[in-house]
Structures are given as structure tokens and as C-alpha cells.
Write a protein that holds these residues in place. Structure first.
Motif, PDB file in Angstrom:
ATOM      1  N   THR A 152     -41.624 -18.409  23.836  1.00  0.00           N
ATOM      2  CA  THR A 152     -40.151 -18.063  22.214  1.00  0.00           C
ATOM      3  C   THR A 152     -39.120 -18.219  22.404  1.00  0.00           C
ATOM      4  OG1 THR A 152     -39.741 -15.647  22.848  1.00  0.00           O
ATOM      5  CG2 THR A 152     -40.914 -16.621  21.068  1.00  0.00           C
ATOM      6  N   THR A 153     -38.723 -19.734  21.391  1.00  0.00           N
ATOM      7  CA  THR A 153     -37.089 -19.990  22.586  1.00  0.00           C
ATOM      8  C   THR A 153     -35.899 -19.810  21.831  1.00  0.00           C
ATOM      9  OG1 THR A 153     -37.686 -21.795  20.208  1.00  0.00           O
ATOM     10  CG2 THR A 153     -38.758 -22.426  22.682  1.00  0.00           C
ATOM     11  N   TYR A 154     -35.428 -20.512  20.462  1.00  0.00           N
ATOM     12  CA  TYR A 154     -34.591 -19.673  19.961  1.00  0.00           C
ATOM     13  C   TYR A 154     -34.660 -18.122  19.675  1.00  0.00           C
ATOM     14  CZ  TYR A 154     -32.407 -23.977  20.036  1.00  0.00           C
ATOM     15  OH  TYR A 154     -31.831 -25.659  20.971  1.00  0.00           O
ATOM     16  N   GLN A 155     -35.410 -17.688  19.376  1.00  0.00           N
ATOM     17  CA  GLN A 155     -35.943 -15.963  19.074  1.00  0.00           C
ATOM     18  C   GLN A 155     -36.206 -15.256  19.656  1.00  0.00           C
ATOM     19  OE1 GLN A 155     -38.384 -18.639  19.588  1.00  0.00           O
ATOM     20  NE2 GLN A 155     -39.564 -18.638  17.345  1.00  0.00           N
ATOM     21  N   LYS A 156     -35.845 -16.008  21.326  1.00  0.00           N
ATOM     22  CA  LYS A 156     -36.437 -14.892  22.677  1.00  0.00           C
ATOM     23  C   LYS A 156     -35.959 -13.467  22.425  1.00  0.00           C
ATOM     24  CE  LYS A 156     -36.152 -15.073  27.645  1.00  0.00           C
ATOM     25  NZ  LYS A 156     -35.624 -13.635  27.725  1.00  0.00           N
ATOM     26  N   THR A 157     -34.482 -13.796  21.940  1.00  0.00           N
ATOM     27  CA  THR A 157     -34.031 -11.880  22.170  1.00  0.00           C
ATOM     28  C   THR A 157     -34.882 -10.408  21.069  1.00  0.00           C
ATOM     29  OG1 THR A 157     -31.718 -13.012  21.862  1.00  0.00           O
ATOM     30  CG2 THR A 157     -31.864 -10.471  20.781  1.00  0.00           C
ATOM     31  N   ILE A 158     -35.239 -11.322  20.439  1.00  0.00           N
ATOM     32  CA  ILE A 158     -36.654 -10.482  19.187  1.00  0.00           C
ATOM     33  C   ILE A 158     -37.751 -10.444  20.083  1.00  0.00           C
ATOM     34  CG2 ILE A 158     -38.011 -11.236  18.094  1.00  0.00           C
ATOM     35  CD1 ILE A 158     -36.344  -8.873  16.375  1.00  0.00           C
ATOM     36  N   ASN A 159     -38.058 -11.691  20.917  1.00  0.00           N
ATOM     37  CA  ASN A 159     -39.602 -11.114  21.804  1.00  0.00           C
ATOM     38  C   ASN A 159     -38.983 -10.134  23.158  1.00  0.00           C
ATOM     39  OD1 ASN A 159     -41.571 -11.367  23.120  1.00  0.00           O
ATOM     40  ND2 ASN A 159     -41.591 -13.341  23.442  1.00  0.00           N
ATOM     41  N   ASP A 160     -37.993 -10.013  23.655  1.00  0.00           N
ATOM     42  CA  ASP A 160     -37.025  -8.881  24.472  1.00  0.00           C
ATOM     43  C   ASP A 160     -37.237  -7.901  23.640  1.00  0.00           C
ATOM     44  OD1 ASP A 160     -37.247 -11.146  26.087  1.00  0.00           O
ATOM     45  OD2 ASP A 160     -34.764 -11.364  26.095  1.00  0.00           O
ATOM     46  N   ALA A 161     -36.696  -7.661  22.473  1.00  0.00           N
ATOM     47  CA  ALA A 161     -36.450  -6.166  21.500  1.00  0.00           C
ATOM     48  C   ALA A 161     -38.283  -5.417  21.280  1.00  0.00           C
ATOM     49  CB  ALA A 161     -35.759  -6.512  20.221  1.00  0.00           C
ATOM     50  N   MET A 162     -39.198  -6.707  21.286  1.00  0.00           N
ATOM     51  CA  MET A 162     -39.899  -6.050  21.208  1.00  0.00           C
ATOM     52  C   MET A 162     -41.124  -5.348  22.556  1.00  0.00           C
ATOM     53  SD  MET A 162     -41.304  -9.721  18.658  1.00  0.00           S
ATOM     54  CE  MET A 162     -43.793  -8.360  18.205  1.00  0.00           C
ATOM     55  N   GLU A 163     -41.115  -6.433  23.675  1.00  0.00           N
ATOM     56  CA  GLU A 163     -40.913  -6.064  24.611  1.00  0.00           C
ATOM     57  C   GLU A 163     -40.630  -4.693  25.503  1.00  0.00           C
ATOM     58  OE1 GLU A 163     -41.986  -8.233  27.565  1.00  0.00           O
ATOM     59  OE2 GLU A 163     -41.497  -6.895  29.528  1.00  0.00           O
ATOM     60  N   TYR A 164     -38.841  -4.173  24.804  1.00  0.00           N
ATOM     61  CA  TYR A 164     -38.495  -3.121  25.100  1.00  0.00           C
ATOM     62  C   TYR A 164     -39.108  -2.727  24.807  1.00  0.00           C
ATOM     63  CZ  TYR A 164     -34.226  -0.164  25.393  1.00  0.00           C
ATOM     64  OH  TYR A 164     -33.487   1.173  26.139  1.00  0.00           O
ATOM     65  N   SER A 165     -39.312  -1.964  23.233  1.00  0.00           N
ATOM     66  CA  SER A 165     -39.797  -1.298  22.339  1.00  0.00           C
ATOM     67  C   SER A 165     -41.191  -0.680  22.798  1.00  0.00           C
ATOM     68  CB  SER A 165     -40.079  -1.777  20.998  1.00  0.00           C
ATOM     69  OG  SER A 165     -38.580  -2.321  20.749  1.00  0.00           O
ATOM     70  N   LEU A 166     -42.039  -1.893  23.128  1.00  0.00           N
ATOM     71  CA  LEU A 166     -43.563  -1.257  23.306  1.00  0.00           C
ATOM     72  C   LEU A 166     -44.138  -0.902  24.660  1.00  0.00           C
ATOM     73  CD1 LEU A 166     -46.431  -1.924  21.702  1.00  0.00           C
ATOM     74  CD2 LEU A 166     -46.245  -4.191  22.950  1.00  0.00           C
ATOM     75  N   MET A 167     -42.855  -1.134  25.427  1.00  0.00           N
ATOM     76  CA  MET A 167     -43.063  -0.903  26.643  1.00  0.00           C
ATOM     77  C   MET A 167     -42.227   0.172  27.796  1.00  0.00           C
ATOM     78  SD  MET A 167     -45.087  -2.650  28.427  1.00  0.00           S
ATOM     79  CE  MET A 167     -46.686  -3.391  26.659  1.00  0.00           C
ATOM     80  N   ALA A 168     -41.714   0.746  26.249  1.00  0.00           N
ATOM     81  CA  ALA A 168     -40.777   2.522  26.639  1.00  0.00           C
ATOM     82  C   ALA A 168     -41.477   3.366  27.019  1.00  0.00           C
ATOM     83  CB  ALA A 168     -40.149   2.537  25.433  1.00  0.00           C
ATOM     84  N   GLY A 169     -43.469   3.014  27.673  1.00  0.00           N
ATOM     85  CA  GLY A 169     -43.654   4.416  27.690  1.00  0.00           C
ATOM     86  C   GLY A 169     -44.585   5.331  26.754  1.00  0.00           C
ATOM     87  N   GLY A 170     -44.461   6.340  26.910  1.00  0.00           N
ATOM     88  CA  GLY A 170     -45.455   6.546  25.788  1.00  0.00           C
ATOM     89  C   GLY A 170     -46.705   7.239  26.332  1.00  0.00           C
ATOM     90  N   LYS A 171     -48.100   7.800  25.489  1.00  0.00           N
ATOM     91  CA  LYS A 171     -48.968   8.489  25.736  1.00  0.00           C
ATOM     92  C   LYS A 171     -50.169   7.131  25.484  1.00  0.00           C
ATOM     93  CE  LYS A 171     -48.521  12.116  23.225  1.00  0.00           C
ATOM     94  NZ  LYS A 171     -46.658  12.680  23.556  1.00  0.00           N
TER      95      LYS A 171
END
Lengths: 305, 305
Positions: free
Chosen positions: A35-54
Motif C-alpha cells: 500500500t502507498t497513500y492508503q497505508k494507514t488503513i493497512n496499519d489499522a487492519m493489522e492492528y485490529s487483526l493482530m490484537a490477539g484472541g483465541k
């Protein structure tokens, strides 16, 4: 209840830990790259998905896939990543100010708190869309295309208005209102149950399981979903905030009627036991067995978080 | 620019009117049926989807499908409904208070104003998910399954982080900031262009068009998307609120830099013309022709709303 075999605790814990780690790493690989100019949403996706959980839903897909003879990780991993992204999108949107307005989940700040409300909405949208992008792209190799198409059908149906999202709508709309047992079952069955049903069904379908088995797994998933959600209600009252990684008594705060507040703790504990046993009976009567999966279901009942 | 044939105005207007009506009615048929406790979201989906609009994206799918010899409405209608639902979801979420905070669209109150902010978020989610549910369900008949899978791949890719949603993210993030020409093209190309590209490509793919033609149509869609968005900026300044059905000068209100505010009206008008002519040249060089589609593209340039 029929008798069934469970794994030794130490063996189970070892496999659970290893498998969770493998799933985490594998799912992470599916996040968008470049991603380039939309990188923030990539970060937000990763932050959400990699927040742990079962990682329960991808784990169920993997275990039912293996159970029915599936062996090719490449064929099933896109669906494991997709279902976890769909589950994560639902959490990100649930946490928004206009919904549950939660600031913490799993001990970390929620996505909209870190990235802003606009990016919270867009991160949820991005995860939902990307889930389908991944799942549908997996059809491009032409291998097992009919079963993969069926798996995406199941996923989209169980995530949507007749599944998870429908349950969420009824939940939001009935907050603070009196709830009949029928309506409570509707909400729990869809909001929590539907995606667990999808996990049980999709793994089996990808391994070309017979229709009767897929139907039985749907029923098992329904019962596990009910047990899982009622256990959630119980934990909201009996756990500490440290154990849960999010504020307890949040249902109270949000003026939510739950199985526990309506029927009391004793009936709730009994219901969890009954739903779980029904699920285990169904799994036990399938033509194939997966002791690890049985133990996983059994363990979900006694969980503290 | 090469010469190309356009339709007589009266004939075109008649076909446009009839086709828009047919598309409206056909798309409506795809809305969910049989909802119970989640009925509100069904209503909100219908309210959002049936709010009018040009139905440009499904019309492009239909016209490119026919152009490459496609004849079976049943095979293409699910994709026409799906792309309009994806377009509508993006509008519903764009209008939310945390985004553009718009109260009116196409002369009617926006979805979250009528149904509340929580249902606005959920209606967008429901439309996005249901779009894939419809498109993927169309694979179940096994007919033309490889091409249909490819069409869903195109749709999901062009709607997501590398398409429409990516453009929206960059747009939100850059509001009020200086914009390079490169970044502006990135935003316009993805936010507006990507789904129009998807429409041109999906219709052709469903009719089994050759790869070169699909690539050319993607390029045509890109140019039309750019022209369309810059024309939008122009209309935001030159139109009246009655003509547009929404407040004018909304870009100004939201502190948005547009092609017009950056480069001036003259350059904007010139850019619309150039992008449109490039698109028409590409369409004209395809192995098959569709005069109605050419005229539709030509007409989009001079539109007043």
C-alpha cells in the motif's frame, strides 16, 4: 450424553498453543502488501487483526478440514484468514462510538481510539472486503473450485443479514428492552453462533464432506455458539477486568439484558452445559472423529476469558 | 481523436430511461427477503439502494456484457445488483457523521439521518456483505463458473484497499492538506475510477471477452472515472442545490481541495474533455462496438447532476 474421548490436558495445551501461533503467523501473511497513500488503513487492519484472541474460527476451519481428510494447507488458509478478518471487522465496528462505544478490547485500545473514528469505520470495511478478496482469489487456481465457491457462499451467508450482522442488528435494536426467550436465542444464535457454524461447515465443505455431515456440523456450531455467548455473559459478571482484558460489567453499563440477567446465573450455567453437551454428542456421532476438536469445545465451556 | 458514431439524442434518451427503469426494478428484486427481527436493516438497505441515482455501474456491466456477446440476463444480473450495492454502501458510510457528515443525498435524507448512526454503519456493512453473498451465490449453478469467479475477484479487488476504499482512505486523510497532482490522481482514480473500471471489466469477463479487451476496458474505465470525478468537482461549484439534490459547495464546507480548487476551472473543463476523449478512443478501438455505451460516456461529460 454419550461418552467421548478427550485429550490429555498437557497434550491439548501444547497443541493449542502451537496451533494458535501457527494460525496467527499464517493469517498475518494474508494482510495486504504494497500500500502507498492508503497505508494507514493497512496499519489499522493489522492492528485490529493482530490484537490477539483465541483464533477459534480459523482453528475450527482447520480442524474440520483435517477431520474430513483435507491435507492441503494452501487450499484452506485463505478461508481461515478470511473468517478471522470477518470476525475482526465485526468487533471493530461493534466498538465504535455509535455502537458499544468501547475503548478497550483484549487489553489494548480499540481501533477507532488509536486511528480515529473515520478510520475505525474504514478499517472494518477494509477487513470485510479483504476477507472476500482473499477467499475469492483462492478460486483462481481452479482447484476444487465448486467446493471453494460453496465455502465462500457459506461464509457470506453466515456473516450477513441472515447471520452475524442480522443478530447484531437485533441486538442493537433491543438494547434495554424486554427480551423473549425466542428473541434472545435469535440474537445469540446469529450474532455469535452463525460465524462459528460457518467455520464448522466451511472446513468440512473444503474437504468435500458429505451433506449430512455438513448439516450436523452446522447444528454443532449453533450449540457451541449459544454456549459460548452465554458463557460470555457469565464471565462479564464473574471475571475481573484483568482476566478479560476489557472492562467487566460492560453489559450492565450498556443497559443490555443478557441470558444471565434474564434467567439468573444458575440457569445460565446449566444452559452452557446443555448446549455444550449437545454439540459434543453431535461431533461424536459424525463418521469421522477429531479428539482435539472435541477437547477444544469442552475447554471453551470452562474458560475464564 | 478518432471519429466514432453516437446515437441520436431522442433514441438514446429513450433507451437510457427504459434501461434505468429495468435496472432499478431488477436490482430491487435482489434485496433480502424474509427478515424477521433484523427487518430494520432490510428497510435501511432498501431505502439506501432505492434512493435513485444513475445506475451507471450496473448499466456499464450490462452494456459491456452484451457488447461481447453475452445474452443471459440471469447470469449477469447478480453482478449488476452487487456492484450497485457496493457503490451504495460506500455512499452510506461516506455520509456518516465521522466522515462527510452529510444530511442529504439525491434530495432525500441520508440513511443514518433516517435510521440512526448505528443502523447507518450496519446498513453499509449489510450492503457490502450482501453484494458478495449475491455474486458468490451465482456460482452455485456451475455455469460459466471460472468467469464468474473472475468477475467477483475483479469486483472485490476494485472495491477494496487497492481500489475504491483505498482512495477513500487517502481522501479522508488528506482533507485540508496540500495535494500533489500524483496524490490527487491516486485519490480520484481509486475512489471513483476503480468501481467504474470493475463495471467495464466484469461485464466483459462474464461474456468471456479476451484479456486484451478486458485490459483496454480497465483503461477506459480509469479515464471515465477521472472525467466523472472532475466533472463532479465542477458541478459542486456551478450547479444549484436543486439540480444536484444535495447541498452545493460541500467540498468547500468540508475543507476539501479538488481538481478545480487546485488547478482552476479552465484546466478542469479541459481535463474532463481529454479524459473522456481518451476513453472514447479506447472504446472505439475494441474489436466490438456498442454505440449506446459510447453515447452514455459522451453524455456523462455534459451532465448537470
Amino acid at each position: 450424553m454419550d461418552s467421548y474421548i478427550l485429550m490429555d490436558k498437557a497434550d491439548f495445551d501444547k497443541q493449542l498453543s502451537e496451533e494458535t501461533k501457527w494460525i496467527e503467523e499464517s493469517i498475518k501473511e494474508f494482510l495486504p502488501k504494497g500500500t502507498t497513500y492508503q497505508k494507514t488503513i493497512n496499519d489499522a487492519m493489522e492492528y485490529s487483526l493482530m490484537a490477539g484472541g483465541k483464533r477459534l474460527r480459523p482453528m475450527i476451519i482447520w480442524e474440520t478440514y483435517k477431520m474430513f481428510g483435507g491435507q492441503d494447507k494452501k487450499q484452506v488458509l485463505p478461508f481461515m484468514a478470511a473468517i478471522e478478518m470477518i470476525h475482526t471487522y465485526s468487533l471493530v465496528h461493534d466498538d465504535l462510538p455509535a455502537m458499544d462505544n468501547d475503548e478497550y478490547r483484549r487489553g489494548r485500545k480499540t481501533t477507532h481510539i488509536v486511528y480515529g473514528e473515520d478510520m475505525g469505520i474504514l478499517a472494518g470495511d477494509a477487513l470485510l472486503n479483504y476477507a472476500y478478496e482473499i477467499a475469492v482469489l483462492s478460486l483462481a487456481d481452479g482447484i476444487n473450485i465448486q467446493n471453494k465457491a460453496k465455502a465462500v457462499q457459506i461464509l457470506s451467508n453466515k456473516a450477513g443479514i441472515f447471520g452475524m450482522l442480522g443478530g447484531q442488528v437485533a441486538d442493537v435494536e433491543n438494547t434495554g428492552k424486554p427480551l423473549s426467550e425466542e428473541k434472545l436465542e435469535f440474537i445469540y444464535s446469529l450474532k455469535t453462533g452463525a460465524l462459528i457454524e460457518a467455520a464448522f461447515m466451511a472446513g468440512a465443505v473444503l474437504a468435500d464432506a458429505d451433506n449430512n455431515s455438513v448439516k450436523a456440523l452446522e447444528e454443532a456450531g449453533h450449540n457451541i455458539g449459544m454456549a459460548f455467548q452465554i458463557q460470555d455473559d457469565i464471565l462479564d459478571i464473574t471475571s475481573t477486568s484483568e482476566e478479560l482484558g476489557k472492562p467487566v460489567h460492560s453489559d450492565e453499563k450498556n443497559d443490555k439484558l443478557t441470558y444471565v440477567t434474564i434467567y439468573g446465573m444458575d440457569k445460565a450455567v446449566k444452559a452452557v452445559k446443555e448446549y455444550s453437551e449437545t454439540a459434543l454428542d453431535i461431533l461424536n456421532n459424525l463418521p469421522v472423529k477429531n479428539i482435539y476438536l472435541n477437547t477444544l469445545v469442552e475447554k471453551l465451556i470452562g474458560r475464564r476469558k
